[in-house]
Design an enzyme around this catalytic site. Structure first.
Site, mmCIF file in Angstrom:
data_model
loop_
_atom_site.group_PDB
_atom_site.id
_atom_site.type_symbol
_atom_site.label_atom_id
_atom_site.label_comp_id
_atom_site.label_asym_id
_atom_site.label_seq_id
_atom_site.Cartn_x
_atom_site.Cartn_y
_atom_site.Cartn_z
ATOM 1 N N LYS A 93 0.849 -1.206 0.000
ATOM 2 C CA LYS A 93 0.000 0.000 0.000
ATOM 3 C C LYS A 93 0.876 1.244 0.000
ATOM 4 O O LYS A 93 0.629 2.195 -0.749
ATOM 5 C CB LYS A 93 -0.939 -0.022 1.224
ATOM 6 C CG LYS A 93 -2.052 -1.027 1.049
ATOM 7 C CD LYS A 93 -2.823 -1.341 2.323
ATOM 8 C CE LYS A 93 -3.792 -2.493 2.042
ATOM 9 N NZ LYS A 93 -4.510 -2.980 3.209
ATOM 10 N N GLN A 106 -4.798 -1.642 9.381
ATOM 11 C CA GLN A 106 -4.661 -2.978 8.801
ATOM 12 C C GLN A 106 -5.198 -4.034 9.765
ATOM 13 O O GLN A 106 -4.786 -4.093 10.922
ATOM 14 C CB GLN A 106 -3.176 -3.248 8.487
ATOM 15 C CG GLN A 106 -2.922 -4.552 7.772
ATOM 16 C CD GLN A 106 -3.469 -4.551 6.346
ATOM 17 O OE1 GLN A 106 -3.314 -3.594 5.599
ATOM 18 N NE2 GLN A 106 -4.115 -5.638 5.960
ATOM 19 N N ASP A 112 -11.330 2.490 3.652
ATOM 20 C CA ASP A 112 -11.656 1.063 3.548
ATOM 21 C C ASP A 112 -13.168 0.866 3.453
ATOM 22 O O ASP A 112 -13.637 -0.240 3.179
ATOM 23 C CB ASP A 112 -11.136 0.335 4.805
ATOM 24 C CG ASP A 112 -10.082 -0.706 4.471
ATOM 25 O OD1 ASP A 112 -9.865 -0.944 3.273
ATOM 26 O OD2 ASP A 112 -9.491 -1.270 5.404
#
Ligand code: NAP
Length: 299
Positions: free
Chosen positions: A54, A98, A121
């Protein structure tokens, strides 16, 4: 029939190119650099790999990337204090924590702490609600990626019968909402669905997100259907001792006989997820500054 193989890797590269173009314009015309903050708690090796990818891809498209690695025993209060600082930081337009987080932390509470306008997200209750009610949501990255692949393959999705196998908050539910928005007739199947093969045979668009290797057989696929395989199962490599390989939810060779188009595993849906994270970060940045949304990068 031998299906067209949908090249998610190549398509993800075109998404990243578009993102890079928008980032360059935001910098040139408005002096704004979109910023993505990624928070990793603990040292899970798979998560480290994702976070690295990422970071690398965010930098490649010209974004500012902020990595925050916290020790595995970080108390919730400290994690939340960091999220609060990122929520308040105008250089940060997207925040991602994460997952999985260590056991003493709670994923729902962590997501809820992130400002929904920075929740790239798309996992927050606010964004799920906006998606379900036709509002301006940030959409979970993998379903957004699947929608982009489907639109690219099929153009207008209106009237298609779509079956999504899997009803998770991360994938199945937002995927169903996106297909509904694009005027599909949507069925969301799950472990209690009766006669799953028959349900699947109705689908013009069949999406499998279960995590059971090759569960979807060739004769579950309607001739001419478009098949999107989201599932990932890691198994020992048959030819390379000590190595592993990835298998999807769909029996690829069999299904390719019936499908008009199909995503492979790997190289199908997987690469789209990070590309859509970058797309969401640009979208969040444009919205934060009251600028027009980036064309082709939103649902
Ligand atoms: P999840 O939360 O475990 O959900 C799995 C879903 O599959 C559940 O809704 C479950 O039904 C359903 N299911 C389980 N067994 C079934 C069966 N025999 N028949 C029909 N449905 C069944 O998983 P997820 O997070 O949605 O992820 C699904 C898969 O996609 C995983 O392999 C994951 O690794 C992969 N994935 C890939 C990406 C990517 O970037 N490529 C991103 C996200 C996920 P119930 O609700 O009834 O239990």
């Amino acid at each position: 029939m031998s299906a067209n193989i949908i090249d998610g890797k190549a398509f993800a590269a075109t998404v990243r190119e578009k993102v890079a173009g928008h980032v360059a314009r935001l910098k040139d015309e408005h002096g704004i650099t979109p910023g993505l903050a990624v928070v990793l708690v603990g040292e899970d090796p798979a998560s480290e790999v994702y976070v690295q990818a990422k970071h690398r891809q965010a930098v490649e498209v010209g974004m500012a990337s902020f990595e925050h690695k916290l020790p595995a025993d970080t108390p919730e209060g400290e994690l939340f204090a960091l999220i609060d600082r990122l929520n308040a930081d105008p250089a940060v337009h997207g925040i991602l924590c994460q997952f999985p987080v260590p056991d003493h932390l709670d994923e729902r509470r962590t997501v809820a702490r992130i400002d929904p306008s920075k929740d790239v997200d798309g996992l927050s209750v606010a964004n799920a609600g906006l998606l379900a009610t036709g509002g301006e949501a940030l959409v979970s990255c993998t379903p957004l990626g699947c929608l982009m692949l489907l639109r690219d393959q099929l153009g207008d999705l209106t009237g298609k019968d779509a079956v999504v196998i899997g009803r998770s908050n991360l994938f199945g539910k937002p995927m169903g909402q996106l297909l509904l928005r694009d005027n599909c007739t949507v069925t969301i199947a799950h472990s209690r669905t009766r006669d799953l093969p028959e349900v699947c045979r109705r689908a013009d668009i069949l999406i499998a997100a279960v995590g059971r290797a090759e569960m979807v057989k060739g004769d579950w696929v309607k001739p001419g259907a478009t098949v999107i395989d989201v599932g990932i199962t890691r198994v020992p490599h048959p030819e390379k001792p000590g190595k592993t390989k990835l298998i999807g939810d769909v029996a690829f060779a069999e299904a390719s006989e019936n499908a008009a188009a199909i995503t492979p595993v790997p190289g199908g849906v997987g690469p789209m997820t990070i590309a859509c994270l970058l797309a969401n970060t640009v979208t969040a940045c444009c919205r934060a500054h009251g600028l027009a949304e980036p064309e082709g990068l939103t649902a």
